[in-house]
Design a protein around this motif. Structure first.
Motif, short mmCIF file in Angstrom:
data_model
loop_
_atom_site.label_atom_id
_atom_site.label_comp_id
_atom_site.label_asym_id
_atom_site.label_seq_id
_atom_site.Cartn_x
_atom_site.Cartn_y
_atom_site.Cartn_z
N SER A 1 -3.64 1.30 -3.75
CA SER A 1 -3.01 1.30 -2.42
C SER A 1 -4.06 1.06 -1.33
O SER A 1 -3.76 0.42 -0.32
N ASN A 2 -5.27 1.54 -1.55
CA ASN A 2 -6.35 1.28 -0.60
C ASN A 2 -6.93 -0.12 -0.80
O ASN A 2 -7.36 -0.76 0.15
N SER B 1 0.83 -1.20 0.00
CA SER B 1 0.00 0.00 0.00
C SER B 1 0.86 1.25 0.00
O SER B 1 0.62 2.19 -0.77
N GLU B 2 1.87 1.27 0.84
CA GLU B 2 2.75 2.44 0.92
C GLU B 2 3.52 2.65 -0.38
O GLU B 2 3.66 3.78 -0.86
N GLY C 1 2.30 6.84 -6.84
CA GLY C 1 1.34 7.78 -7.39
C GLY C 1 1.70 9.22 -7.06
O GLY C 1 1.68 10.10 -7.92
N ALA C 2 2.06 9.46 -5.80
CA ALA C 2 2.40 10.82 -5.37
C ALA C 2 3.65 11.33 -6.08
O ALA C 2 3.69 12.47 -6.54
N ILE D 1 -3.48 5.29 -6.23
CA ILE D 1 -3.99 5.57 -4.89
C ILE D 1 -5.11 4.58 -4.57
O ILE D 1 -5.17 4.03 -3.46
N ARG E 1 1.08 4.01 -3.07
CA ARG E 1 0.70 5.39 -2.77
C ARG E 1 1.86 6.34 -3.06
O ARG E 1 1.69 7.41 -3.64
N TYR F 1 -2.35 8.14 -11.54
CA TYR F 1 -2.20 8.58 -10.15
C TYR F 1 -3.42 8.16 -9.33
O TYR F 1 -3.28 7.57 -8.26
N ARG F 2 -4.61 8.46 -9.83
CA ARG F 2 -5.83 8.11 -9.10
C ARG F 2 -5.95 6.60 -8.90
O ARG F 2 -6.33 6.13 -7.82
#
Length: 134
Positions: free
Chosen positions: A109-110, A63-64, A70-71, A106, A67, A102-103
Motif C-alpha cells: 500500500s505504501n 493504496s487504501e 491487510g487490516a 501494508i 491497506r 499483512y505486513r
C-alpha cells in the motif's frame, strides 16, 4: 423433560460453535478472497507504481484497498479463538503466513507511490499469493 433439556443444551453448544468458530473462520476466508480480488484488480498499479504511470486518485484507491485488506485480514484472524488449532477446519493458512501477508500488504500500500520498488512489489505480490494459497 430430558428431551427438552438435551435440545436446549444442544442448541446452546451449536450456537456457540457457530458464533465463535464457523462465522469467524468464514470471515477470514472472505478476507482472503478480497485480498485475491484486489491483488488481481490493482496488479498493474502495484507492479508499475508511481505518479508517472497512474493518476493520484488511482494510486490512492489502490493504496487504501491494500491497506484495508491487510487490516481486515489481521483483525478477522484475531477474532478466531485458537486459530492455529482450528484453521484446518476451513483450510486456512497458518498464523505466520497471515502475519507476513499483512505486513506485505501494508508495504504494498505504501509502495504504489514509489517507482523504484517495482521488483520488490512484484516479489511481495507473489509472496502474499503463495502464503495465502491464492
Amino acid at each position: 423433560m430430558f428431551t427438552v433439556l438435551a435440545s436446549f443444551v444442544l442448541g446452546v453448544v451449536s450456537s456457540t460453535i457457530v458464533w465463535f468458530y464457523i462465522k469467524p473462520l468464514s470471515d477470514v476466508a472472505s478476507c482472503i478472497q478480497q485480498v485475491d480480488t484486489d491483488l488481481r484488480y490493482y496488479r498493474d498499479v502495484i507492479t508499475s507504481p508511481g505518479p508517472n504511470s497512474h493518476t493520484e486518485s488511482t494510486l490512492n484507491e489502490a493504496s487504501e484497498a491494500l491497506r484495508m485488506d491487510g487490516a481486515e485480514l489481521r483483525a478477522a484472524t484475531n477474532q478466531v479463538p485458537f486459530y492455529s488449532d482450528v484453521r484446518h477446519l476451513a483450510g486456512l493458512p497458518p498464523r505466520d503466513a497471515i502475519d507476513e501477508s499483512y505486513r506485505k500488504l501494508i508495504g504494498l500500500s505504501n509502495g504504489v507511490y514509489e517507482e523504484e520498488v517495482t521488483e520488490t512489489n512484484t516479489e511481495w505480490v507473489d509472496d502474499v499469493e503463495e502464503k495465502l494459497e491464492l
